[in-house]
Design an enzyme around this catalytic site. Structure first.
Site, mmCIF file in Angstrom:
data_model
loop_
_atom_site.group_PDB
_atom_site.id
_atom_site.type_symbol
_atom_site.label_atom_id
_atom_site.label_comp_id
_atom_site.label_asym_id
_atom_site.label_seq_id
_atom_site.Cartn_x
_atom_site.Cartn_y
_atom_site.Cartn_z
ATOM 1 N N HIS A 17 0.849 -1.208 0.000
ATOM 2 C CA HIS A 17 0.000 0.000 0.000
ATOM 3 C C HIS A 17 0.882 1.256 0.000
ATOM 4 O O HIS A 17 0.608 2.215 -0.724
ATOM 5 C CB HIS A 17 -0.880 0.049 1.257
ATOM 6 C CG HIS A 17 -1.903 -1.043 1.363
ATOM 7 N ND1 HIS A 17 -2.039 -1.843 2.482
ATOM 8 C CD2 HIS A 17 -2.858 -1.457 0.487
ATOM 9 C CE1 HIS A 17 -3.039 -2.691 2.291
ATOM 10 N NE2 HIS A 17 -3.539 -2.491 1.090
ATOM 11 N N LYS A 41 -15.662 -8.018 4.523
ATOM 12 C CA LYS A 41 -14.533 -8.331 5.413
ATOM 13 C C LYS A 41 -14.867 -7.957 6.859
ATOM 14 O O LYS A 41 -15.572 -6.977 7.096
ATOM 15 C CB LYS A 41 -13.277 -7.550 4.990
ATOM 16 C CG LYS A 41 -12.717 -7.943 3.634
ATOM 17 C CD LYS A 41 -11.483 -7.113 3.330
ATOM 18 C CE LYS A 41 -10.887 -7.452 1.963
ATOM 19 N NZ LYS A 41 -9.834 -6.492 1.579
ATOM 20 N N ARG A 90 -2.354 -6.003 -8.202
ATOM 21 C CA ARG A 90 -1.218 -6.922 -8.015
ATOM 22 C C ARG A 90 -1.119 -7.957 -9.132
ATOM 23 O O ARG A 90 -0.060 -8.280 -9.599
ATOM 24 C CB ARG A 90 -1.341 -7.648 -6.675
ATOM 25 C CG ARG A 90 -0.991 -6.783 -5.498
ATOM 26 C CD ARG A 90 -1.403 -7.425 -4.231
ATOM 27 N NE ARG A 90 -2.841 -7.681 -4.252
ATOM 28 C CZ ARG A 90 -3.566 -7.944 -3.183
ATOM 29 N NH1 ARG A 90 -2.994 -8.037 -2.009
ATOM 30 N NH2 ARG A 90 -4.853 -8.143 -3.281
ATOM 31 N N SER A 128 -2.830 -7.562 3.197
ATOM 32 C CA SER A 128 -3.072 -7.418 4.637
ATOM 33 C C SER A 128 -3.340 -8.791 5.260
ATOM 34 O O SER A 128 -2.909 -9.064 6.390
ATOM 35 C CB SER A 128 -4.273 -6.500 4.886
ATOM 36 O OG SER A 128 -4.026 -5.229 4.344
HETATM 37 O O1 PNS Z 1 -8.882 -2.870 0.438
HETATM 38 P P1 PNS Z 1 -10.213 -3.346 -0.072
HETATM 39 O O2 PNS Z 1 -10.957 -4.138 0.983
HETATM 40 O O3 PNS Z 1 -10.119 -4.081 -1.380
HETATM 41 O O4 PNS Z 1 -11.058 -1.999 -0.365
HETATM 42 C C1 PNS Z 1 -12.386 -2.090 -0.841
HETATM 43 C C2 PNS Z 1 -13.130 -0.777 -0.538
HETATM 44 C C3 PNS Z 1 -13.137 -0.523 0.981
HETATM 45 C C4 PNS Z 1 -12.450 0.371 -1.267
HETATM 46 C C5 PNS Z 1 -14.596 -0.943 -1.069
HETATM 47 O O5 PNS Z 1 -15.222 -2.018 -0.400
HETATM 48 C C6 PNS Z 1 -15.417 0.339 -0.900
HETATM 49 O O6 PNS Z 1 -15.319 1.235 -1.726
HETATM 50 N N1 PNS Z 1 -16.226 0.392 0.197
HETATM 51 C C7 PNS Z 1 -17.110 1.547 0.455
HETATM 52 C C8 PNS Z 1 -18.549 1.229 0.029
HETATM 53 C C9 PNS Z 1 -18.657 1.353 -1.481
HETATM 54 O O7 PNS Z 1 -18.620 2.447 -2.020
HETATM 55 N N2 PNS Z 1 -18.723 0.189 -2.186
HETATM 56 C C10 PNS Z 1 -18.656 0.166 -3.635
HETATM 57 C C11 PNS Z 1 -19.967 0.348 -4.302
HETATM 58 S S1 PNS Z 1 -21.136 -0.923 -3.911
#
Ligand code: PNS
Length: 159
Positions: A17, A41, A90, A128
């Site tokens: 990150h 998660k 990745r 992570s």
């Molecule tokens: O590190 P991650 O878990 O891959 O990140 C995913 C994240 C947190 C960026 C994604 O789940 C997110 O944007 N969550 C906020 C809610 C949202 O806007 N979801 C996408 C549209 S349904």
């Protein structure tokens, strides 16, 4: 490029990150690292703890700030007046999910564009989850997360 947003769970942040943050900080005037909720998660660290870990890790950058938000990413983008999302990729396995998220966010807020930065080659394997797995069984986190975060992560994963 003005303000860009780098969203994620960051549970906890890794050197992968931080590599993306460092590269985004060279491209943009300002990078906002957004700690958001991924509803699929269950985090180990609270949002406040994840923000604190990130703030420690990015303290050397003048143009990087860290915020937590519990709603939709598009609403956060509107709140901070940014239309550019940065994501790290990745491997091909990341692509399908990231592509779906990028199209979803673009559909919800058409001004938004997602820019993908390829992971640094040294961090292709890193996540992570891998960090937590290594810490849980007492392995070394050296080189995987910033040194300053190692004791905090170890204490939570391997008390
Ligand atoms: O590190 P991650 O878990 O891959 O990140 C995913 C994240 C947190 C960026 C994604 O789940 C997110 O944007 N969550 C906020 C809610 C949202 O806007 N979801 C996408 C549209 S349904």
């Amino acid at each position: 490029m003005k303000t860009v947003v780098y969203p994620g769970s960051f549970d906890p942040c890794t050197n992968g990150h931080l590599d993306i943050i460092a590269r985004a900080a060279k491209l943009a005037d300002k990078v906002i690292v957004a700690v958001l909720v991924n509803s699929s998660k269950t985090p180990l660290f609270t949002a406040e703890e994840r923000v604190a870990l990130l703030k420690t890790a990015v303290s050397a950058y003048d143009n990087v700030e860290v915020q937590a938000f519990s709603g939709l990413l598009v609403d956060f983008m509107k709140m901070v007046d940014s239309t550019v999302i940065i994501k790290g990729i990745r491997a091909v396995s990341d692509f399908e999910y990231e592509f779906q998220m990028a199209l979803t966010n673009h559909t919800l807020f058409p001004e938004i564009e997602t820019l993908f930065i390829p992971s640094g080659k040294d961090y292709m394997f890193l996540s992570s989850s891998i960090v937590k797995e290594i810490a849980k069984y007492g392995g070394s986190l050296e080189g995987l997360v910033p040194d300053a975060l190692i004791p905090v992560i170890n204490k939570r994963c391997h008390p």
